[in-house]
Design an enzyme around this catalytic site. Structure first.
Site, PDB file in Angstrom:
ATOM      1  N   PRO A  13       0.815  -1.217   0.000  1.00 29.94           N
ATOM      2  CA  PRO A  13       0.000   0.000   0.000  1.00 29.94           C
ATOM      3  C   PRO A  13       0.849   1.268   0.000  1.00 29.94           C
ATOM      4  CG  PRO A  13       0.196  -0.803   2.231  1.00 29.94           C
ATOM      5  CD  PRO A  13       0.909  -1.807   1.344  1.00 29.94           C
ATOM      6  N   MET A  14       0.180   2.390  -0.020  1.00 31.31           N
ATOM      7  CA  MET A  14       0.856   3.681   0.118  1.00 31.31           C
ATOM      8  C   MET A  14       1.601   3.688   1.451  1.00 31.31           C
ATOM      9  SD  MET A  14      -0.356   5.931  -2.437  1.00 31.31           S
ATOM     10  CE  MET A  14      -0.249   7.559  -1.759  1.00 31.31           C
ATOM     11  N   TYR A  15       2.715   4.402   1.504  1.00 24.44           N
ATOM     12  CA  TYR A  15       3.501   4.643   2.720  1.00 24.44           C
ATOM     13  C   TYR A  15       4.118   3.386   3.333  1.00 24.44           C
ATOM     14  CZ  TYR A  15       0.328   8.462   1.949  1.00 24.44           C
ATOM     15  OH  TYR A  15      -0.417   9.432   1.339  1.00 24.44           O
ATOM     16  N   GLY A  17       6.983   2.078   2.083  1.00 26.97           N
ATOM     17  CA  GLY A  17       8.421   2.118   1.826  1.00 26.97           C
ATOM     18  C   GLY A  17       8.848   1.451   0.528  1.00 26.97           C
ATOM     19  N   GLU A  89       6.524   3.232  -9.522  1.00 20.77           N
ATOM     20  CA  GLU A  89       5.090   3.446  -9.756  1.00 20.77           C
ATOM     21  C   GLU A  89       4.575   2.659 -10.963  1.00 20.77           C
ATOM     22  OE1 GLU A  89       3.623   4.801  -7.356  1.00 20.77           O
ATOM     23  OE2 GLU A  89       4.935   6.286  -6.465  1.00 20.77           O
ATOM     24  N   VAL A  90       4.870   1.369 -10.995  1.00 22.75           N
ATOM     25  CA  VAL A  90       4.513   0.538 -12.151  1.00 22.75           C
ATOM     26  C   VAL A  90       3.014   0.491 -12.422  1.00 22.75           C
ATOM     27  CG1 VAL A  90       6.589  -0.904 -12.107  1.00 22.75           C
ATOM     28  CG2 VAL A  90       4.574  -1.608 -10.784  1.00 22.75           C
ATOM     29  N   CYS A 181      -9.865  -1.857   9.568  1.00 24.38           N
ATOM     30  CA  CYS A 181     -10.192  -0.433   9.581  1.00 24.38           C
ATOM     31  C   CYS A 181     -10.781   0.019   8.242  1.00 24.38           C
ATOM     32  CB  CYS A 181      -8.957   0.390   9.958  1.00 24.38           C
ATOM     33  SG  CYS A 181      -8.467   0.164  11.697  1.00 24.38           S
TER      34      CYS A 181
END
Length: 191
Positions: A13-15, A17, A89-90, A181
């Site tokens: 996911p985002m963030y 690393g 960012e494939v 969540c």
């Protein structure tokens, strides 16, 4: 004859690393005095137009391309081939990326890629899924959930409902969340 190059995909996911790990591998090759090339999609101008940049602002210069085929065309135009190619960012690239990167690995060049595995709708990005299926190594990362604070986030959640599935953004639009969540937020929003 050179052997076949290795394909590694870093996803999550985002963030989580992903780009940080991608650039760490690039730095290892550079420290070993190897020739590298870094590519990024033209659509991603969040932190820089010409560099691959992490959320913590570590950056390395990149060649900006609009389509996957441009990677192959540039690669084939080189007199001296690199030891490794890095693509960030494939998920923003077209479906031809798998064929392009396979061609480059068959030429004996290692390829490292980073990108989201799923959209904010909890659906796979086709390009990333294709790359994962042919990769020699898949590194699946997690992030800290922005809601519960646990290191178990595997999804990106879009906090601002604008744009489509391919919508470039950072903290102003997306958070990393765990599955529990994610479900709670979706229920609260009536989905």
């Amino acid at each position: 004859m050179k052997g076949i190059g290795k394909l590694t995909i870093i996803t999550g996911p985002m963030y989580s690393g992903k780009t940080t790990e991608l650039l760490s591998f690039a730095e290892i090759y550079e420290l070993g005095r190897k020739k590298i090339l870094i590519f990024k999609p033209a659509i991603d101008t969040r932190y820089s137009k010409d560099d691959v940049v992490t959320h913590k602002m570590f950056k390395m210069p990149a060649r900006v391309v609009g389509k996957a085929q441009e990677i192959l065309e540039y690669y084939e135009s080189l007199e001296e081939k690199p030891d490794a190619i890095f693509v960030d960012e494939v998920h923003f690239f077209d479906g031809n990326l798998t064929k392009v990167l396979k061609t480059i690995t068959l030429d004996g060049v290692d390829v490292y890629c980073a990108g989201l595995d799923m959209s904010y709708l909890w659906e796979p990005f086709d390009v990333t899924a294709q790359l994962m299926s042919i990769a020699d190594e898949v590194i699946k990362k997690k992030a800290v959930c922005e809601v519960c604070g646990e290191y178990n986030a595997t999804l990106s959640y879009k906090t601002r409902a604008n744009g489509g599935v391919l919508d470039v953004g950072g903290k102003e639009k997306y958070i990393a969340v765990c599955k529990e969540c994610y479900q709670k937020i979706r229920k609260e929003e009536g989905h």
